[in-house]
Enzyme design. Structure first.
Site, PDB file in Angstrom:
ATOM      1  N   ARG A 111     -48.684  44.256  27.456  1.00 26.93           N
ATOM      2  CA  ARG A 111     -49.460  44.453  28.742  1.00 26.93           C
ATOM      3  C   ARG A 111     -49.276  45.635  29.458  1.00 26.93           C
ATOM      4  O   ARG A 111     -49.846  46.140  29.854  1.00 26.93           O
ATOM      5  CB  ARG A 111     -49.524  43.379  29.550  1.00 26.93           C
ATOM      6  N   TYR A 139     -55.852  33.485  24.659  1.00 30.99           N
ATOM      7  CA  TYR A 139     -56.792  32.641  25.673  1.00 30.99           C
ATOM      8  C   TYR A 139     -57.735  33.520  26.365  1.00 30.99           C
ATOM      9  O   TYR A 139     -58.371  33.292  27.056  1.00 30.99           O
ATOM     10  CB  TYR A 139     -55.734  32.531  26.912  1.00 30.99           C
ATOM     11  N   TYR A 171     -45.560  27.439  -1.011  1.00 26.61           N
ATOM     12  CA  TYR A 171     -45.829  28.690  -0.236  1.00 26.61           C
ATOM     13  C   TYR A 171     -44.663  29.955  -0.784  1.00 26.61           C
ATOM     14  O   TYR A 171     -45.058  30.976  -0.910  1.00 26.61           O
ATOM     15  CB  TYR A 171     -45.789  28.561   1.182  1.00 26.61           C
ATOM     16  N   ASP A 172     -43.442  29.483  -0.531  1.00 26.38           N
ATOM     17  CA  ASP A 172     -42.427  30.618  -0.825  1.00 26.38           C
ATOM     18  C   ASP A 172     -42.821  31.110  -2.262  1.00 26.38           C
ATOM     19  O   ASP A 172     -42.573  32.290  -2.505  1.00 26.38           O
ATOM     20  CB  ASP A 172     -41.072  29.953  -0.721  1.00 26.38           C
ATOM     21  N   CYS A 174     -12.918  43.862  48.548  1.00 31.31           N
ATOM     22  CA  CYS A 174     -11.582  43.970  48.053  1.00 31.31           C
ATOM     23  C   CYS A 174     -11.260  45.299  47.847  1.00 31.31           C
ATOM     24  O   CYS A 174     -11.624  46.139  47.331  1.00 31.31           O
ATOM     25  CB  CYS A 174     -11.317  43.061  46.653  1.00 31.31           C
ATOM     26  N   GLU A 225     -56.210  25.684  31.337  1.00 33.18           N
ATOM     27  CA  GLU A 225     -55.480  26.039  30.118  1.00 33.18           C
ATOM     28  C   GLU A 225     -53.957  25.913  30.717  1.00 33.18           C
ATOM     29  O   GLU A 225     -53.761  26.169  31.938  1.00 33.18           O
ATOM     30  CB  GLU A 225     -55.748  27.390  29.656  1.00 33.18           C
ATOM     31  N   CYS A 252      -7.896  39.183  49.064  1.00 32.88           N
ATOM     32  CA  CYS A 252      -8.690  39.056  47.896  1.00 32.88           C
ATOM     33  C   CYS A 252      -8.275  37.860  46.848  1.00 32.88           C
ATOM     34  O   CYS A 252      -6.888  37.807  46.716  1.00 32.88           O
ATOM     35  CB  CYS A 252      -8.665  40.385  46.916  1.00 32.88           C
ATOM     36  N   LYS A 290     -50.094  27.269  40.279  1.00 34.34           N
ATOM     37  CA  LYS A 290     -48.604  27.124  39.883  1.00 34.34           C
ATOM     38  C   LYS A 290     -48.056  25.648  40.130  1.00 34.34           C
ATOM     39  O   LYS A 290     -48.359  25.095  41.244  1.00 34.34           O
ATOM     40  CB  LYS A 290     -47.713  28.238  40.660  1.00 34.34           C
ATOM     41  N   LYS A 338     -60.342  28.776  35.007  1.00 35.79           N
ATOM     42  CA  LYS A 338     -61.348  29.896  34.917  1.00 35.79           C
ATOM     43  C   LYS A 338     -62.640  29.260  35.017  1.00 35.79           C
ATOM     44  O   LYS A 338     -63.011  28.237  34.492  1.00 35.79           O
ATOM     45  CB  LYS A 338     -60.870  30.542  33.486  1.00 35.79           C
ATOM     46  N   CYS A 343      -6.893  45.944  41.212  1.00 31.42           N
ATOM     47  CA  CYS A 343      -7.232  44.424  40.942  1.00 31.42           C
ATOM     48  C   CYS A 343      -8.031  43.949  39.823  1.00 31.42           C
ATOM     49  O   CYS A 343      -8.687  44.813  39.287  1.00 31.42           O
ATOM     50  CB  CYS A 343      -8.623  44.492  42.275  1.00 31.42           C
ATOM     51  N   ASP A 349     -45.291  30.701  29.636  1.00 37.03           N
ATOM     52  CA  ASP A 349     -44.369  31.347  30.421  1.00 37.03           C
ATOM     53  C   ASP A 349     -43.719  32.389  29.179  1.00 37.03           C
ATOM     54  O   ASP A 349     -42.502  31.917  28.586  1.00 37.03           O
ATOM     55  CB  ASP A 349     -43.159  30.460  30.988  1.00 37.03           C
ATOM     56  N   CYS A 376      -6.096  39.345  43.650  1.00 46.06           N
ATOM     57  CA  CYS A 376      -5.176  40.313  43.847  1.00 46.06           C
ATOM     58  C   CYS A 376      -4.405  40.179  44.903  1.00 46.06           C
ATOM     59  O   CYS A 376      -3.194  41.025  45.281  1.00 46.06           O
ATOM     60  CB  CYS A 376      -5.485  41.783  43.354  1.00 46.06           C
ATOM     61  N   LEU A 412     -52.961  37.342  37.396  1.00 45.52           N
ATOM     62  CA  LEU A 412     -53.771  36.447  37.925  1.00 45.52           C
ATOM     63  C   LEU A 412     -53.184  36.159  39.241  1.00 45.52           C
ATOM     64  O   LEU A 412     -52.053  36.563  39.834  1.00 45.52           O
ATOM     65  CB  LEU A 412     -53.630  35.193  37.361  1.00 45.52           C
ATOM     66  N   LYS A 452     -50.643  27.274  31.498  1.00 46.02           N
ATOM     67  CA  LYS A 452     -50.255  28.784  31.677  1.00 46.02           C
ATOM     68  C   LYS A 452     -48.715  28.955  31.024  1.00 46.02           C
ATOM     69  O   LYS A 452     -47.813  28.520  31.607  1.00 46.02           O
ATOM     70  CB  LYS A 452     -49.874  28.934  33.203  1.00 46.02           C
ATOM     71  N   GLU A 469     -50.576  35.003  24.713  1.00 42.51           N
ATOM     72  CA  GLU A 469     -49.195  34.989  25.096  1.00 42.51           C
ATOM     73  C   GLU A 469     -48.321  34.472  24.041  1.00 42.51           C
ATOM     74  O   GLU A 469     -48.424  33.980  23.119  1.00 42.51           O
ATOM     75  CB  GLU A 469     -48.970  33.798  26.166  1.00 42.51           C
TER      76      GLU A 469
HETATM   77  S1  IVH Z   1     -55.644  34.626  31.606  1.00 42.47           S
HETATM   78  C1  IVH Z   1     -58.135  37.704  33.447  1.00 42.47           C
HETATM   79  N1  IVH Z   1     -54.537  32.319  30.480  1.00 42.47           N
HETATM   80  O1  IVH Z   1     -50.116  34.779  32.962  1.00 42.47           O
HETATM   81  C2  IVH Z   1     -57.253  36.771  32.778  1.00 42.47           C
HETATM   82  N2  IVH Z   1     -53.205  34.127  31.369  1.00 42.47           N
HETATM   83  O2  IVH Z   1     -50.539  36.713  35.717  1.00 42.47           O
HETATM   84  C3  IVH Z   1     -55.694  37.143  32.743  1.00 42.47           C
HETATM   85  N3  IVH Z   1     -50.830  33.651  30.834  1.00 42.47           N
HETATM   86  O3  IVH Z   1     -50.265  38.187  32.138  1.00 42.47           O
HETATM   87  C4  IVH Z   1     -54.847  36.240  32.116  1.00 42.47           C
HETATM   88  N4  IVH Z   1     -51.204  31.752  29.886  1.00 42.47           N
HETATM   89  O4  IVH Z   1     -49.526  36.585  30.414  1.00 42.47           O
HETATM   90  C5  IVH Z   1     -54.263  33.751  31.217  1.00 42.47           C
HETATM   91  N5  IVH Z   1     -54.020  30.612  29.529  1.00 42.47           N
HETATM   92  C6  IVH Z   1     -53.635  31.685  29.927  1.00 42.47           C
HETATM   93  C7  IVH Z   1     -52.382  32.072  30.186  1.00 42.47           C
HETATM   94  C8  IVH Z   1     -52.051  33.412  30.938  1.00 42.47           C
HETATM   95  C9  IVH Z   1     -50.153  32.573  30.302  1.00 42.47           C
HETATM   96  C10 IVH Z   1     -49.913  34.798  31.745  1.00 42.47           C
HETATM   97  C11 IVH Z   1     -50.564  36.103  30.947  1.00 42.47           C
HETATM   98  C12 IVH Z   1     -50.758  36.844  32.317  1.00 42.47           C
HETATM   99  C13 IVH Z   1     -50.258  36.007  33.291  1.00 42.47           C
HETATM  100  C14 IVH Z   1     -51.032  36.123  34.550  1.00 42.47           C
END
Ligand code: IVH
Length: 673
Positions: free
Chosen positions: A140, A228, A37-38, A429, A117, A411, A317, A293, A434, A121, A414, A84, A119, A176
């Site tokens: 966003r 997503y 590839y390189d 303090c 799906e 403190c 969550k 969803k 200090c 972070d 000091c 969400l 979520k 994301e």
């Molecule tokens: S859907 C209308 N799907 O979570 C649908 N969000 O508060 C909007 N996020 O800002 C989001 N994984 O950054 C969706 N599989 C996923 C996600 C996802 C992470 C984040 C996204 C969004 C926040 C929702």
């Protein structure tokens, strides 16, 4: 090679590189070795060096980054990017399901199909493709307007620069951007070893990487993406969200399909959730829950949004990660302004891969509320990131030997008296000399948002104090190479780099210096305002209490603190020393007037064509202030669709409310005045 041959070869190399990048990063199924590839990549770079016109917008060479930008431009999303709603328990999820059925007029016993799906972070972004070519990309932001980070997104190998045909004329795709936990750890260790500031968690690291003005820096960061969802799409929609995800993958986008489940009704969603929760710690990246969803896209349309959150999706969550451990000791930290903060030292305990030995107790009221004592078994929570919290005590585990936590009279650093001044909740303090306060004030002075002295991290500041090399921020400018050689592990190169960084800070603009001086109650925003209003440090020094108070945003507390700061003889000495050392911010352009000067605006809801950020910029540009919340001091509230509580409050207070047209008319008339 002549131009025609070069063009042909370039097209072939681009095609191959796109294909292999897709196999490797998106499908996770490489077809050639990294070395091969390189070799292809280097051949492409050589060709483009010889024939620069070949480097089109979708050339794989963009992966290494482009020339730095001055600032990020604002981009208005053509469809808002909502966030969400959250559900935190089985019961709450059942309510979500019931609401959906009510809204769609489905019988209670019917079964809705959901896509489940992970979520992730990370940081939400939008990619825009026109005729298959990646033409724009943004964060966003506030949901309506984000920042253009296209060059940075192009450096992410899993972001296709061109989609696989047949592709739609226009596609806005959302996803994301994240960093895998192992990559994050490797990188953070490297930062720490080089004396650089580390990141608290992978999300902050991803966000920081995407906000680099120089995309060549972003290119070196281990960023990845999962897509997503979509914004606008000019193509026929499939029936289900699961099929849409498959379609995105066929176009070459990276989708977490292997971990996406189609769940038939609530019970299957719950099973998915528990399965994911179990596997959470074994995943290569951080997730903070599951996104559920409604699968049918026509139902998604019908369900729509309420207060800018889709009704058809929710974040289910995970509970915060907790552990029990012993509170061994409470240390008192002395901040830059002398504030005394209690910090809990814990018997080390692992919470999801991170060893925790410190936790925040917030303040003295919190200690009282929890009735927490040294020797207690405490409950520690790590809500995904940053500093863990003590959230509770197990009184049943007490032996009677636990000791209450009391505020000492002097403190710990000091020995000066500690007291709470009138109207303040925080004990401080009162010692002027200090060392702990000095240390914090130097760290603050050198910090990124103040004088930005690159490389002067905590470790060096500590050593400067231990070696007695600085008594004030001004002493930083007197440091010599020999002083720095006294530090542990300090070589010539590093010493020179640090001295250069210190010297470079001499020309920082006035707002940074003002902020860096650490005048009580003068944060970044006020520092900018004062710099703009007075133009120079000299002028600000001469400002009277009344002159300061005349400024719209300055109250008695700030005015008093600014006057007291400059009246203090010791501060005067430090300022003189700074000036003598050549710390000389260029004069600020005074912007006392402006047609909107003295007027505060609040924007709420969605305006037909004007983004909130844009509106705020117009106001500030014309000398007015854009605030986030409504108060009696607000002159105008500019309200659009879905304006909520702010509009209500404005009505109650009898404030002037404008729509977008009204706002534009007001601006036009003010500009003519
Ligand atoms: S859907 C209308 N799907 O979570 C649908 N969000 O508060 C909007 N996020 O800002 C989001 N994984 O950054 C969706 N599989 C996923 C996600 C996802 C992470 C984040 C996204 C969004 C926040 C929702």
């Amino acid at each position: 090679m002549d131009q025609a041959d070069a063009t042909r070869r370039h097209a072939e190399l681009s095609r191959q590189l796109h294909h292999h990048s897709y196999c490797y990063h998106t499908l996770d199924r490489p077809e050639i070795s990294d070395a091969d590839y390189d070799r292809l990549f280097n051949e492409l770079i050589d060709l483009e060096t010889e024939h620069p016109s070949l480097a089109g917008e979708d050339s794989p060479s963009h992966r290494v980054g482009a020339a730095p930008l001055e600032k990020f431009e604002a981009v208005r999303h053509s469809l808002p990017m909502p966030s969400l709603s959250n559900r935190r328990s089985e019961k709450e999820f059942r309510e979500f399901d019931a609401q959906i059925k009510r809204f769609l007029n489905l019988p209670d016993e019917s079964v809705v199909d959901y896509t489940c799906e992970m979520k992730l972070d990370g940081v939400a972004v939008e990619l825009i493709y026109r005729d298959g070519l990646l033409v724009d990309g943004a964060t966003r932001g506030d949901g309506n307007t984000g920042e253009r980070i296209l060059n940075n997104l192009k450096t992410i190998a899993a972001v296709p620069l061109r989609l696989i045909e047949p592709c739609p004329p226009r596609l806005e795709v959302r996803g994301e951007v994240y960093i895998e936990s192992a990559e994050f750890q490797r990188w953070n260790t490297e930062l720490e070893e080089n004396g650089k500031k580390t990141f608290a968690n992978p999300r902050n690291a991803a966000a920081g990487s995407l906000r680099q003005l120089d995309s060549r820096t972003t290119a070196k960061r281990p960023l990845n993406i999962f897509c997503y969802g979509i914004g606008q799409l000019e193509a026929d929609l499939p029936v289900g969200h699961n099929e849409l995800l498959q379609q995105l993958q066929q176009w070459g986008l990276r989708v977490n399909l292997g971990e996406t489940r189609l769940a038939h009704g609530v019970s299957e969603v719950l099973a998915c959730f528990h399965d994911l929760l179990q596997r959470r710690d074994d995943l290569p990246f951080e997730i903070d829950g599951m996104v559920v969803k409604v699968n049918r896209l026509d139902w998604q349309q019908e369900l729509g949004s309420v207060s800018r959150r889709p009704r058809w999706a929710t974040a289910f969550k995970f509970p915060p990660r907790q552990a029990r451990t012993r509170l061994e000791q409470v240390l008192l930290q002395v901040g830059r302004t002398g504030a005394i903060t209690p910090v809990a030292c814990l018997a080390p305990v692992e919470i999801s891969g991170v060893t925790v030995s410190r936790a925040s107790l917030h303040n003295w009221d919190e200690i009282e509320r929890l009735d927490v004592r040294v020797g207690d078994t405490v409950l520690v929570e790590r809500a995904g990131d940053v500093i863990p919290d003590i959230v509770g005590v197990a009184p049943e585990e007490r032996h009677g030997t636990e000791e209450p936590i009391t505020l000492p009279e002097s403190c710990p650093e000091c020995g000066s008296p500690i007291s709470r001044l009138d109207g303040e909740v925080v004990p401080r303090c009162q010692g002027l000399a200090c060392p702990a306060q000095l240390k914090e004030s130097i760290k603050h002075f050198a910090s990124r948002k103040a004088m930005d002295i690159d490389g002067l991290g905590d470790r060096y500041v500590d050593q400067l104090l231990t070696l007695n090399r600085v008594n004030s921020v001004a002493d930083l400018y007197r440091l010599s190479r020999d002083d720095l050689f006294l530090f542990e592990r300090m070589g010539e190169k590093l010493a020179d780099k640090l001295l250069q960084a210190i010297a470079a800070s001499k020309e920082r603009p006035l707002p940074r210096l003002l902020f860096g001086l650490g005048i009580r109650h003068v944060g970044e925003h006020l520092a900018k305002l004062l710099a703009r209003q007075f133009g120079s440090l000299e002028a600000l020094k001469q400002a009277s209490h009344d002159e300061l108070l005349a400024l719209h945003e300055v109250g008695p507390q700030v005015a008093e603190s600014v006057v007291a700061f400059f009246a203090d003889a010791r501060n005067g000495e430090i300022l003189d020393q700074l000036a003598a050392a050549g710390v000389a911010p260029p004069p600020e352009e005074k912007r006392a007037g402006g047609p909107l000067s003295g007027l505060t605006f609040v924007f709420t809801g969605t305006l037909p064509s004007l983004g909130r950020k844009e509106g705020q910029e117009i106001v500030e540009h014309l000398g007015g202030r854009a605030a986030g919340s409504v108060s009696k001091k607000t002159a105008y509230v500019v309200a659009g669709e879905d304006a909520g509580s702010k509009l209500e409050k404005a009505r109650q207070l009898g404030l002037t409310i404008l729509d977008e047209t009204g706002f534009r008319e007001l601006i036009a008339s003010k500009e003519q005045e």
